[in-house]
Design an enzyme around this catalytic site. Sequence first.
Site, mmCIF file in Angstrom:
data_model
loop_
_atom_site.group_PDB
_atom_site.id
_atom_site.type_symbol
_atom_site.label_atom_id
_atom_site.label_comp_id
_atom_site.label_asym_id
_atom_site.label_seq_id
_atom_site.Cartn_x
_atom_site.Cartn_y
_atom_site.Cartn_z
ATOM 1 C CG HIS A 135 -36.962 -35.818 24.534
ATOM 2 N ND1 HIS A 135 -37.785 -34.861 24.807
ATOM 3 C CD2 HIS A 135 -36.494 -36.238 23.533
ATOM 4 C CE1 HIS A 135 -37.734 -34.250 23.250
ATOM 5 N NE2 HIS A 135 -36.963 -35.306 22.436
ATOM 6 C CG PHE A 222 -26.354 -40.088 21.660
ATOM 7 C CD1 PHE A 222 -27.707 -40.439 21.171
ATOM 8 C CD2 PHE A 222 -25.236 -40.643 21.353
ATOM 9 C CE1 PHE A 222 -27.613 -41.441 20.346
ATOM 10 C CE2 PHE A 222 -24.974 -41.804 20.643
ATOM 11 C CZ PHE A 222 -26.480 -42.146 20.164
ATOM 12 C CG HIS A 223 -28.468 -33.257 22.078
ATOM 13 N ND1 HIS A 223 -28.309 -33.697 20.755
ATOM 14 C CD2 HIS A 223 -29.707 -32.499 21.807
ATOM 15 C CE1 HIS A 223 -29.245 -33.437 20.001
ATOM 16 N NE2 HIS A 223 -30.233 -32.648 20.581
#
EC number: 3.1.4.-
Length: 280
Positions: A135, A222-223
């Site tokens: 996610h 973001f990752h």
Amino acid sequence: MLVSYSSSSEEETEHLQLGGDVTKRKQSWHKDDNSLRKKHKSEEHKAREDDDSKSRLPVPGSVLDMFTEEDEDPPTEDSMQHGGRIRSFKHERGNWATYVFFPYIPEEGFLELLDEMTEVAASHSFSLTRTDEFHLSLSKTVVLRHHWIQPFIQSLRTGLAHGRRFICLAEKLKVYSNDEKTRTFLAVEVSTGQAQLLELMKAVDSTMEEFNLDTFYKNPSFHISLAWCVGDCTEHFRKECLQELQGLVDSHEDGPFLLRLDCQELRCKSGNKTFSIPLH
């Protein structure tokens, strides 16, 4: 002719006997009357209770849920039962770990590539464990009380009501550690879609502030986390094998592997409950 007259003592005795009989009858009448009154009152009370139960409205399920704290399987504090992972905060009944994210469903070839990277890491003495659910996070993990969950979700939905669908792309490997420095993560950083993610993050942060909870990082990277190992090994991992692992991604058999995340639906997981927030 002789006539027998009763004596005055006899008359008194008879009078006393008659008086006693009358008194007993009166007492019996009073007793029966009291019994009837009690029975009548009991029937009236029961009738009122029946009327009350019929006229009383049922309690809505949403209200009942506010006072039901589901915790059928209390989490254990033994880190050995969680692969060596350590809790970020102590578990307390009624506290629900909560975070907002985009789910990532692995594409064809992704898991095979991840297995290859895990083997390379193992050759450098890094024991990586594949992430349970892939996610992209848009919030930190925070603690919600059970009765906050529904209003929290409603606030998120209101803030994200105008969110639009988009595509994220990621291809560059990066190493992270959690805030407590108890785990190291191998992840792939987003290269396309950052502007849209920032807008959504602001909406999520607004809800966090409303509930006095921690907002996301000021300059987020973001990752999508791929695998993890115990302890803070970030520097050692970068020096030892990160470049080699990136080589596996770049030299994929079908060309450089490009992870594609279709951002159609945000999710919020709180304890064992998962809520969906579709984008338009």
